[in-house]
Write an enzyme that holds these catalytic residues in place. Structure first.
Site, PDB file in Angstrom:
ATOM      1  N   SER A 335       0.858  -1.193   0.000  1.00 16.78           N
ATOM      2  CA  SER A 335       0.000   0.000   0.000  1.00 16.78           C
ATOM      3  C   SER A 335       0.887   1.234   0.000  1.00 16.78           C
ATOM      4  CB  SER A 335      -0.913   0.007   1.227  1.00 16.78           C
ATOM      5  OG  SER A 335      -0.150   0.121   2.418  1.00 16.78           O
ATOM      6  N   LYS A 336       0.247   2.403   0.004  1.00 17.58           N
ATOM      7  CA  LYS A 336       0.985   3.662  -0.061  1.00 17.58           C
ATOM      8  C   LYS A 336       1.942   3.834   1.115  1.00 17.58           C
ATOM      9  CE  LYS A 336      -2.480   6.206  -2.714  1.00 17.58           C
ATOM     10  NZ  LYS A 336      -3.425   7.350  -2.724  1.00 17.58           N
ATOM     11  N   ARG A 337       1.631   3.208   2.264  1.00 14.02           N
ATOM     12  CA  ARG A 337       2.512   3.379   3.419  1.00 14.02           C
ATOM     13  C   ARG A 337       3.859   2.696   3.214  1.00 14.02           C
ATOM     14  NH1 ARG A 337       2.178  -1.205   6.687  1.00 14.02           N
ATOM     15  NH2 ARG A 337       0.549  -2.670   6.075  1.00 14.02           N
ATOM     16  N   GLY A 339       5.632   3.263   0.612  1.00 13.10           N
ATOM     17  CA  GLY A 339       6.389   4.123  -0.292  1.00 13.10           C
ATOM     18  C   GLY A 339       5.729   4.150  -1.660  1.00 13.10           C
TER      19      GLY A 339
END
Length: 836
Positions: A335-337, A339
């Site tokens: 996911s976006k967390r 990077g």
């Protein structure tokens, strides 16, 4: 009447009749133009009978399934990628698109007519889908080079369009009419309140919520009454009693569901007339003749409903392949967390589309060998869905960067430079309209070590800046810079530089020939190797080298006592690329013609550097202004004798080598490590663990004979023949169990020596070339390898070997700096291993 885009020309249009025998509508699969008002699907379906007797007289022709009655696996491969335009194209979707594209491309390269990659936009989520997101996804696919034949903006006008689900509502209505007509679907008039009450009762009884089937077998008269009253209804699929869906998944093997006990009668059309996702997908796959569906495992449960719908429509199921999820390094779904996860972000970070394709292909697939670097063409030839594994893949950013770096190394400066220009502009280093010279220089100086084109831009910014602190007090205690300054040589060498600069005696880059430092002979090909000097005998690099010899003579400093202070004084850093190339880039930035944004970049000119250097020297305490030995002599004392094994002329790290206070061994330049290729390999007749090899090192005397203990780690000599290896050449010839061995093949091994593998140079490394260490001068007078006798007597290799290790990415390093060839970094499959 014109032919339907979903039906071959000449196919007659038939009539869909109601249960009363009256003409309901004359319909084809052609889509109505937007100016023609559409009837709500629920209203259009209100007159369709579900009486089984009606099916004997009713006929249906609006739908055409190209694979009806055929085995999809015997047909030309038609693959589809079906993104939802609700955001950017992320890694998981890009891999799905790639696998489908590779299978279609493999069919085309194999000469199969009709093989096609189809792009279908699944935009039925009207609240979240946007044309801007769609265009973003399409642009990312174009950047990756995953061109589609059929679809929005495709290369050919497909006969199965349109390719946006929002434009295919008439088709879904026709399919629902067919299922209602044949009794495989029915109208459900249950209200939200009734459904919620049923759901609550089931949960209270400990049952899994599902539709209770109250309208499944409703009295036709009651249905007619509801229709007459205009009551809203959904269209539900009638799951056959006792039905079972079984698929042979290309990745997961046999997967089966007891449909009757797993799902209730599910909705096909909502009361608003909007079709649900699984119904649309089923109809589209059938109507577009899709032969294989490759998608993520999260869609596996959808296959049950889709299989039931396809069976009811009389359309063959495509072959399914459900690929495992891609996880972050914390083993959670990517996911976006974690990077950057979208293709657009990777593009901005300076990754190459071919490298992205290469890495994405390896997230769940391999070709059965240890090969990790593939061209696009090689992937098309090698890819097979049967080699996709079931286990989840871990997205390793470091591995992606390494693969990207390998692709960059295969490209010439002229190919990389335009990509570096994009990064220089994007990151504010260059202004618009900058000429080619600075871009070429910035690319050349960084190319040997960059992993992304963004690295070249960042490197240029670092080179143009000057990191020397304002004063001695600003040095971090214990840092490499502080240790160097306190050693005493820095002050004297730097003072000599300042005096030479003030008196116009220090060579500086020639503004009339700014590219001298970067080109062979000043006019030839770009020099990407850090240990090679550019220009000719009269250019700046040669003049700089002559000047430094004078500094060495006047100061009495040599080796690291000279080169490290020079580097820190001129660049403000302890390590980096060749100093002459760095100074040349600084000089180019100072020329307004090169359009460098010096304010945004923080460029420090040569004049400004020497002003800062002189100010820094004034702050150095008196006790650190001369080496300890010189201070002893000046006081009339005797210089202390160097202890055995301490740094001396033959045990000093060379110019630019990493300064390590705990290392006082021989210079890495003492070793003569060269690239060779194993021409012949055979088993030693008297030794169980030895292979005998003939290794070509490009020597006039011919191949060398070398014995190595690789027999227990390679199954046959054939595994080694033809492989490029690294050979330590300046070892004395000796007999190993009667075999004359002259040299040693460098290998990496794990801690308990149960895994051993040869160190591999890049494929394009030149046979016979000397292996270097990044940041170390292998071209200077002091960089010549030691003689064989000296290497043996002083146990040079034994002293260096403990500092030869592989990194966490399998790159062999000396003191943390990679072993290099003209073609790039050497590699091994073993991480954190010993090299010997």
């Amino acid at each position: 009447m014109s032919a339907s885009p979903l039906r071959p020309a000449g196919r007659p249009t038939l009539f869909l009749m109601s249960a009363l025998g009256s003409l309901c509508a004359r319909r084809t699969c052609a889509f109505l133009p937007r100016s023609v008002p559409r009837r709500a699907p629920s209203r259009a379906l209100a007159s369709v009978s579900t009486d089984a007797s009606a099916t004997s007289t009713s006929t249906f022709s609006g739908l055409h399934f190209p694979l009806a009655g055929k085995d999809p696996m015997e047909e030309p491969p038609r693959l589809r990628f079906a993104p939802s335009p609700t955001g950017s194209l992320h890694v998981g979707g890009a891999r799905t698109a790639l696998y489908n594209w590779l299978l279609a491309a493999g069919g085309k390269s194999g000469g199969i007519a009709g093989a096609s990659f189809v792009l279908r936009v699944e935009d039925t989520d009207l609240a979240r889908s946007t044309r801007a997101s769609e265009e973003s996804v399409l642009e990312d696919l174009r950047w990756l080079g995953l061109d589609w034949e059929e679809g929005p903006g495709g290369s050919v006008e497909g006969q199965y369009g349109p390719y946006r689900q929002s434009e295919r509502n008439e088709l879904y209505t026709e399919a629902a009419r067919l299922l209602l007509e044949t009794g495989k679907a029915y109208r459900c008039f249950s209200t939200e309140e009734e459904l919620e009450a049923s759901r609550a009762a089931q949960e209270a009884a400990g049952e899994s919520p599902r539709y209770d089937g109250r309208w499944r077998d409703a009295d036709p008269a009651e249905v007619a009454a509801q229709l007459a009253a205009g009551a809203p209804f959904t269209v539900r699929f009638r799951v056959p009693n006792g039905s079972r869906v079984v698929i042979e998944d290309a990745v997961r093997g046999r997967v089966a569901w007891d449909a009757d006990s797993t799902v209730g009668d599910f909705i096909l059309l909502r009361s608003s007339g909007v079709p649900v996702y699984n119904f649309c997908v089923s109809v589209d796959d059938a109507a577009m003749g899709i032969t294989t569906v490759v998608r993520a495992e999260e869609h596996l449960t959808n296959t049950l409903r889709q299989g039931l719908v396809l069976d009811a429509l009389g359309a063959p199921r495509p072959r399914y392949a459900h690929c495992s999820l891609i996880l972050g390094e914390d083993k959670q779904k990517l996911s976006k967390r974690h990077g950057a996860t979208s293709c657009g972000q990777f593009r901005k970070e300076g990754f190459l589309p071919d490298a992205m394709i290469n890495y994405l292909s390896l997230l769940g697939w391999n070709d059965g060998t240890e090969t990790e670097i593939f061209t696009r063409e090689e992937l098309v030839d090698a890819f097979s869905i049967d080699r996709v594994v079931k286990s989840p893949s871990i997205f390793d950013m470091a591995k992606l960067r390494w693969i990207n770096g390998q692709h960059l190394k295969r490209m010439g400066v002229e190919e990389v430079a335009p990509l570096v220009r994009e990064q220089l502009l994007l990151n504010g280093v260059l202004k618009e309209g900058a000429p080619e010279a600075f871009v070429t220089a910035a690319t050349t100086i960084a190319k040997q070590m960059i992993e992304t084109t963004r690295c070249a831009s960042d490197n240029a910014r670092e080179v143009l800046r000057y990191g020397l602190p304002a004063s001695f007090a600003d040095l971090t205690e214990g840092s490499e810079e502080a240790v160097l300054v306190k050693a005493g040589n820095f002050y004297g060498v730097s003072r000599a530089l300042c005096e030479a600069f003030e008196n116009n005696k220090m060579p500086l880059p020639d503004q009339a020939a700014p590219m001298d430092a970067f080109l062979e002979g000043g006019k030839g090909a770009p020099i990407v190797e850090d240990n090679r000097q550019g220009g000719n005998a009269y250019s700046f690099p040669a003049a700089y080298k002559t000047f430094m010899k004078g500094v060495a003579k006047d100061s009495g400093a040599k080796g690291k006592q000279l080169f490290h202070p020079l580097r820190l004084a001129l660049t403000g850093e302890m390590s980096g690329q060749d100093v002459t190339k760095q100074l040349a880039l600084v000089a180019m930035a100072a020329d307004p013609a090169n359009a460098v944004d010096n304010v945004a970049t923080g460029t420090v000119t040569m004049e400004e550097r020497f002003t800062k250097l002189a100010a820094f020297l004034d702050t150095i305490p008196e006790e650190y202004r001369a080496p300890a030995q010189k201070k002893e002599k000046k006081a009339g004392g005797k210089a202390p004798q160097e202890s055995k094994g301490a740094a001396s002329s033959d045990v000093a790290v060379g110019e630019g080598a990493p300064a390590r206070p705990d290392y006082d061994g021989p210079p890495i330049t003492a070793l003569d490590i060269r690239v060779g290729v194993i021409r012949r390999c055979w088993e030693h007749v008297e030794a169980d663990k030895l292979y005998c090899e003939e290794i070509d090192l490009g020597e006039e005397s011919g191949p060398r004979s070398i014995a190595s203990g690789l027999k227990e780690f390679y199954s046959s000599p054939a595994e080694l023949e033809g492989r490029k290896v690294l050979v330590l050449c300046n070892l004395k010839k000796r007999n190993l169990v009667g075999f004359p061995s002259h040299g040693m093949v460098l290998c990496a091994s794990n801690e308990d020596h149960t895994k051993v593998t040869v160190v591999t140079p890049p494929p394009d490394a030149v046979i016979g070339e000397r292996v270097t260490v990044y940041g170390t001068d292998f071209a200077g007078e002091d960089a010549a390898p030691f003689a064989e006798n000296k290497v043996g007597k002083k146990k040079v290799f034994e002293k260096i070997a403990p500092f030869l290790k592989t990194s966490e990415y399998g790159v062999p390093e000396f003191l943390g700096r990679p072993l290099m060839t003209s073609a790039g970094v050497c590699t091994t499959p073993l991480c954190d291993a010993q090299v010997s």
